[in-house]
Design an enzyme around this catalytic site. Sequence first.
Site, PDB file in Angstrom:
ATOM      1  N   ASP A   1      -3.260  17.011  -0.144  1.00 47.66           N
ATOM      2  CA  ASP A   1      -2.170  16.759   0.793  1.00 47.66           C
ATOM      3  C   ASP A   1      -2.032  15.252   0.950  1.00 47.66           C
ATOM      4  OD1 ASP A   1      -0.417  16.482   2.893  1.00 47.66           O
ATOM      5  OD2 ASP A   1      -1.586  17.669   4.328  1.00 47.66           O
ATOM      6  N   VAL A   2      -0.949  14.689   0.410  1.00 47.55           N
ATOM      7  CA  VAL A   2      -0.813  13.226   0.416  1.00 47.55           C
ATOM      8  C   VAL A   2      -0.537  12.660   1.800  1.00 47.55           C
ATOM      9  CG1 VAL A   2      -0.095  13.120  -1.992  1.00 47.55           C
ATOM     10  CG2 VAL A   2       1.645  13.291  -0.191  1.00 47.55           C
TER      11      VAL A   2
ATOM     12  N   ASN B   1       6.184  10.977  -5.665  1.00 46.19           N
ATOM     13  CA  ASN B   1       7.317  11.895  -5.721  1.00 46.19           C
ATOM     14  C   ASN B   1       7.325  12.936  -4.610  1.00 46.19           C
ATOM     15  OD1 ASN B   1       9.516  13.582  -7.120  1.00 46.19           O
ATOM     16  ND2 ASN B   1       7.753  14.977  -7.125  1.00 46.19           N
TER      17      ASN B   1
ATOM     18  N   SER C   1      15.922   8.157  -2.911  1.00 46.53           N
ATOM     19  CA  SER C   1      17.090   9.039  -2.966  1.00 46.53           C
ATOM     20  C   SER C   1      18.336   8.203  -2.710  1.00 46.53           C
ATOM     21  CB  SER C   1      16.968  10.124  -1.893  1.00 46.53           C
ATOM     22  OG  SER C   1      18.162  10.859  -1.745  1.00 46.53           O
TER      23      SER C   1
ATOM     24  N   SER D   1      20.093   9.096  -0.582  1.00 45.05           N
ATOM     25  CA  SER D   1      20.041   9.197   0.881  1.00 45.05           C
ATOM     26  C   SER D   1      19.203   8.093   1.497  1.00 45.05           C
ATOM     27  CB  SER D   1      19.482  10.565   1.297  1.00 45.05           C
ATOM     28  OG  SER D   1      20.333  11.608   0.866  1.00 45.05           O
TER      29      SER D   1
ATOM     30  N   TYR E   1      15.817  12.639   7.139  1.00 46.00           N
ATOM     31  CA  TYR E   1      15.611  12.392   5.709  1.00 46.00           C
ATOM     32  C   TYR E   1      16.122  10.996   5.336  1.00 46.00           C
ATOM     33  CZ  TYR E   1      15.641  13.397   0.661  1.00 46.00           C
ATOM     34  OH  TYR E   1      15.422  13.382  -0.697  1.00 46.00           O
TER      35      TYR E   1
ATOM     36  N   LYS F   1      13.718   8.164   3.627  1.00 47.44           N
ATOM     37  CA  LYS F   1      14.019   7.622   2.303  1.00 47.44           C
ATOM     38  C   LYS F   1      14.517   6.173   2.392  1.00 47.44           C
ATOM     39  CE  LYS F   1      12.837  11.034  -0.354  1.00 47.44           C
ATOM     40  NZ  LYS F   1      11.677  10.894  -1.272  1.00 47.44           N
TER      41      LYS F   1
END
Length: 254
Positions: free
Chosen positions: A61-62, A88, A139, A141, A152, A156
């Site tokens: 789990d990063v 990623n 992204s 986004s 989000y 990002k």
Amino acid sequence: MNRFVGKVVLVTGAGSGIGAATARRFAKEGAYVVLVGRTKEKLEKVAQTLPAEISYVYPADVSNNQAVERLVKDVVSKYGRFDVLVNNAGTATEGKITEVGVEDWQKVMSTDLDGVFFCSRSALPELIKQKGCIVNVSSVSGLGGDWGMSIYNAAKGAVTNFTRALAMDFGEEGVRVNAVCPSLTKSEMTEDMLGNAALMASFKERIPLGRPAEPEEVADVIAFLASEDARFVNGVNLPVDGGLSASNGQPRQA
């Protein structure tokens, strides 16, 4: 091409979508690939498509700093080096901030931003030794706002600027840091969107190439940014969006 023979590449979120495609691309070019993700079964499924001698499945789990520190130590212990980090792993949630909960904010930030911070921070001492590089998956986004995606967008957007700052801080030590900024890409995370005919018609209207990206198309750009072909590319947030960000946002008039 065999640009990564003998190099060690760690890909987070490698169980599906862009991450899985990226793992396959680096393996195709001869790299030892470390596949990281929360679900061992997904990672093993991807690993089955790679030569066994060059893949290493590592469930982690990063968003957990201690888990990330163990991950980097174990990778270096196994291979003796660490050359490329591909950040990623990500998730998203929809809704205005008055419609979502604090837990939604924390979930997205912990994976999309904390994970990038923890992995980069732990990997950098080893990347400095090898004059390696980091490629973040941001992204479109992270380059502009979306309706109903503010959390989000925030995550990002932070990754986008974090990429620039790391590139400035570590360029003199030989480490390049770049990011790809995809638009809509076929993956498990976007299945609901891809199944919405009206939404897809809107996306096709906005994307000059008229379609979503294939994961492999993003992976190809990630591999380029990590390669010696991009040896003087640093601090770039590269749109991989079929031309979507080329628009100024005004509607089609002809």
